[in-house]
Design an enzyme around this catalytic site. Structure first.
Site, PDB file in Angstrom:
ATOM      1  N   GLU A 276       0.842  -1.212   0.000  1.00 30.11           N
ATOM      2  CA  GLU A 276       0.000   0.000   0.000  1.00 30.11           C
ATOM      3  C   GLU A 276       0.870   1.252   0.000  1.00 30.11           C
ATOM      4  OE1 GLU A 276      -3.268  -0.085   2.819  1.00 30.11           O
ATOM      5  OE2 GLU A 276      -4.149  -1.799   1.777  1.00 30.11           O
TER       6      GLU A 276
ATOM      7  N   GLU B  36      -4.731  -8.725  -0.417  1.00 30.13           N
ATOM      8  CA  GLU B  36      -5.584  -8.456   0.747  1.00 30.13           C
ATOM      9  C   GLU B  36      -7.012  -8.335   0.232  1.00 30.13           C
ATOM     10  OE1 GLU B  36      -4.382  -5.351   3.480  1.00 30.13           O
ATOM     11  OE2 GLU B  36      -2.266  -5.797   3.154  1.00 30.13           O
TER      12      GLU B  36
HETATM   13  O1  AHR Z   1      -5.233  -5.861   6.792  1.00 33.58           O
HETATM   14  C1  AHR Z   1      -5.206  -4.694   7.556  1.00 33.58           C
HETATM   15  C2  AHR Z   1      -4.582  -3.530   6.805  1.00 33.58           C
HETATM   16  O2  AHR Z   1      -5.361  -3.214   5.703  1.00 33.58           O
HETATM   17  C3  AHR Z   1      -3.213  -3.780   6.225  1.00 33.58           C
HETATM   18  O3  AHR Z   1      -2.204  -3.580   7.145  1.00 33.58           O
HETATM   19  C4  AHR Z   1      -3.138  -2.773   5.128  1.00 33.58           C
HETATM   20  O4  AHR Z   1      -2.302  -3.187   4.073  1.00 33.58           O
HETATM   21  C5  AHR Z   1      -4.578  -2.576   4.717  1.00 33.58           C
HETATM   22  O5  AHR Z   1      -4.933  -1.248   4.664  1.00 33.58           O
END
Ligand code: AHR
Length: 509
Positions: free
Chosen positions: A176, A297
């Site tokens: 991110e 994710e």
């Molecule tokens: O999964 C929780 C958070 O969500 C992670 O650390 C981040 O990459 C995303 O914003």
């Protein structure tokens, strides 16, 4: 709504092999995931092997987890791998700045994570720090992990107990980086990716996967500008492009109306728009499809469970989350020709987890059971499945989000029954979800230009749309015992309860 809902499978229309990595997982140093979800230490009264909980390994091992991402998440771009090696009593105490300013004693580091992966039979996927470090740090970590020859770093690994290299194949270049990983513009990230990726040397001779930070949800601009800025030569450094998409919440984890049930499932099914949109942009720059699209994710993100720390992202997990997982995995299978990996967030005690762990107890969530149910798809050949079922939601309250999820702004439709199909060794596997919260349906499955015989049927369903497992009642939601059903030529009919997920398997004639 009609009680009969039809789904058509076209075995003659292969999509691609379902990469087992699409059933991957994610473990961040966040809340109660690593401590005490995985690591309790060798002196703990909780049964463990070398500090790693036995109950968690026993629960996860049957899933045959293909790949596990670590140590973050946002944590990754603050993590310095040297903090987590060497004698544990000498490791530094750091602060987990993203997740509640929690103490991070670094008891679980590279060696412990690799031991956990080996206990599970999973490949490690490391997310390296590029937000707050120099390329040297990532380069050294790779040499420390992977070099078999004579170097100071490889010698240090051996002195720390690992004679053989760890052979870590998957290297995430940041996380991110449009946000917590450095607030970079796409152009800044493209430059950082190229620079760091240059130093991902294949110490064992096998080229390593350099995985770039992809977009947040429907951020088509990020995808376009990163790929454009890199240009053809530097794009070759990229094995995968890792997007994130959280479908979020509607209501809370365990309290929601029927409308909110549909709202969340619509947002989950909108994953298809993300895949279609980003792969279309990628195709402009990479027509030979050498770069795999990744979602490292994904999942539901509900308000934190009352009584739990806000920074810990602990949430319960109901049959609605099971449908979120099933709808999402079905989307992934249906795009097996482009998707390389996906990692649900997260493994234990955080967000849409597979296990909840408390003291010496460990339970399997409904999401766990979906990964279990969907296992036969891994490595099989995905074939086209067309849902002819009625629309149960046009996005509802999530309409804006669902529309934005399609690059071409096509209308969104969540169908009463949708799913995916795959074939391996002459055997068909179909999984499907009844997204309606209250209406049972009869699923009519037809295979084109083929015949079915006897099929095994396994279902995940509950009497209540809020059903979930607790430590007092850990088996409220679980898989049914396998039943058999006889097909009539190319057709078979099976009942599918409201909010139910089903798997049918049998020979294809
Ligand atoms: O999964 C929780 C958070 O969500 C992670 O650390 C981040 O990459 C995303 O914003």
């Amino acid at each position: 709504m009609d009680t009969t809902q039809r789904v058509l499978v076209l075995p003659q229309e292969p999509i691609g092999t379902i990469n087992p990595y699409l059933h991957g997982h994610f473990a961040e140093h966040l809340g109660e995931l690593v401590y005490p979800g995985v690591w309790v230490g060798e002196d703990s009264p909780i049964p463990n092997t070398g500090g790693i909980r036995n109950d968690v390994v026993d629960a996860l091992r049957p899933l045959e987890i293909p790949v596990l991402r670590w140590p973050g998440g946002c944590f990754a771009d603050t993590y310095h791998w040297r903090d987590g090696i060497g004698p544990r009593e000498k490791r530094p105490m750091r602060i987990n700045v993203h997740w509640g300013m929690a103490e991070e004693a670094n008891q679980f580091g590279t060696h412990e994570f690799v031991a956990f992966c080996r206990a599970l039979g999973a490949e490690p996927y490391f997310a390296a720090n590029i937000g707050s470090s120099a390329p040297e740090e990532m380069r050294d970590w790779i040499e420390y992990c992977n070099f078999a020859g004579n170097s100071t770093l490889a010698g240090e690994r051996r002195a720390n107990g690992a004679a053989e290299p760890f052979h870590v194949q998957h290297w995430g270049v940041g996380n991110e980086n449009w946000g917590c990983g450095g607030n970079m513009s796409p152009e800044e990230y493209a430059a950082a990716f190229a620079r760091f990726r240059t130093f991902v040397f294949p110490y064992s001779g096998t080229p390593l996967d350099g995985i770039a930070c992809g977009p947040n949800g429907p951020d088509w601009r990020w995808t376009r500008r990163v790929l454009e800025t890199l240009g053809p030569g530097r794009r070759r450094l990229m094995k995968g492009f890792a997007a994130h998409y959280y479908c979020g919440t509607a209501g809370t984890a365990t309290e929601y109306t029927e409308a909110q049930w549909l709202e969340l499932l619509a947002k989950a099914a909108a994953m298809e728009g993300m895949v279609i949109g980003h792969r279309a942009v990628m195709d402009e720059f990479d027509p030979e499809r050498k770069i795999g699209l990744i979602f490292d994710e994904w999942g539901a993100w509900h308000p934190v469970e009352p009584g739990k720390p806000r920074g810990g992202l602990y949430q319960q997990n109901t049959v609605r989350d099971a449908c979120v997982a099933a709808l999402t995995l079905d989307v992934f299978h249906n795009h097996a020709d482009k998707l390389y990996m996906a990692n649900v967030a997260q493994l234990i005690n955080v967000l849409q987890s597979l296990l909840l762990v408390e003291e010496d107890r460990c339970l399997k969530t409904p999401t766990y059971h979906v990964f279990d149910l969907y296992r036969p798809h891994k490595g099989a050949r995905a074939v086209r499945l067309i849902s002819e079922a009625e629309t149960v939601s046009d996005g509802g309250a999530a309409r804006d989000q669902c529309r934005a999820c399609y690059l071409d702004k096509r209308p969104f439709a969540l169908r009463a029954v949708q799913g995916s199909a795959s074939v391996r060794d002459g055997k068909l596997c179909v999984t499907a979800v009844n997204s309606h919260p209250t209406q049972a349906v009869e699923l009519e499955l037809e295979v084109r230009q083929a015949r079915l015989e006897t099929l095994e049927v396994v279902t995940l369903a509950a009497d209540d749309i809020h059903a979930h497992n607790t430590f007092a009642r850990p088996d409220v939601v679980r898989l049914s015992k396998p039943a058999t059903v006889q097909a009539d030529g190319p057709r078979v009919r099976v009942p599918l309860p409201p909010g139910g997920v089903v798997r049918l398997r049998g020979p294809l004639g």
